[in-house]
Design a protein around this motif. Sequence first.
Motif, short mmCIF file in Angstrom:
data_model
loop_
_atom_site.label_atom_id
_atom_site.label_comp_id
_atom_site.label_asym_id
_atom_site.label_seq_id
_atom_site.Cartn_x
_atom_site.Cartn_y
_atom_site.Cartn_z
N HIS A 98 33.00 30.21 32.96
CA HIS A 98 32.68 29.66 31.64
C HIS A 98 31.64 30.57 31.04
O HIS A 98 30.45 30.46 31.35
CB HIS A 98 32.15 28.22 31.80
N ASP A 110 27.92 25.10 26.54
CA ASP A 110 28.42 24.04 25.66
C ASP A 110 27.25 23.16 25.25
O ASP A 110 26.58 22.56 26.09
CB ASP A 110 29.47 23.19 26.38
N HIS A 125 31.37 19.65 20.29
CA HIS A 125 30.30 20.47 20.86
C HIS A 125 30.48 21.89 20.38
O HIS A 125 31.55 22.27 19.91
CB HIS A 125 30.31 20.40 22.39
N HIS A 150 30.68 25.64 21.58
CA HIS A 150 30.77 26.60 22.68
C HIS A 150 30.17 27.89 22.17
O HIS A 150 30.63 28.47 21.19
CB HIS A 150 32.24 26.80 23.09
ZN LIG Z 1 32.56 25.92 26.53
#
Ligand SMILES: [Zn+2]
Length: 236
Positions: A138, A142, A217, A219
Amino acid sequence: MLKRRTLRFLSERDLPRRYEQPSFVSSTLALPNHVWFTPEAIIFDAISVYVAVPWLWQVFKRAVPIFVFRILALVLLSLLVVSPKVQAESSTTDAVKSIPIQNKQVIQIATKITADQAPVTRWPVPFSYLSSRFSAYHKGIDIPSKYGQLVYPFKLGKVIFAGWDGGFGKIVVILHEDGFVSKYAHLSAIRVRKNQEVSTKTVVGNVGVTGYATGAHLHFEIHTKDGAADPLYFLP
Ligand SMILES: [Zn+2]
């Protein structure tokens, strides 16, 4: 035999008869004045105050060497001098600790208040918490946020991409100095165009759930020349 008599003497059955004292006379304060000022009482008081107390004091003074007094005096003095300072410091620390918002938010608020000019770096959305951190799988963070929340560039730069990009949904990519690139993904709306120059006060879009996202959210990614980096290293 003796034991039996003693027991009888102490037994509760005998007490009311031996001490005919009403139950409400429970302390010496309840004694009438003529008991306090009998000659015996006055003599006893005089002995205890003018003889016993000075005598006890003399015994105490001889028993405890003088350096112990000095140490005690020093300790007391230092406590008197130092403790208010320590208390002041600890209460300030406590005050800071007790601010019911996180450090990042404090910084955000401080930045908001002091900087009329655009700050050098900033959080793209107000810091809440991280629902997902940076990892090998990832390549960003986030930041949960309310749907429609305004998104700002983390730093001055130029838009190099603004549009749809698969799982990222609506995404804005900004190029910064030193070859840094930042990405703002899952936007509900894009508010900039390619090649537009942006500052930390330019709204680039709104938080959304486009692409592969569950819940509103942002990112957020930062890439250096060496590749994706943990944005937390670069955010204020
Ligand atoms: Zn993310």
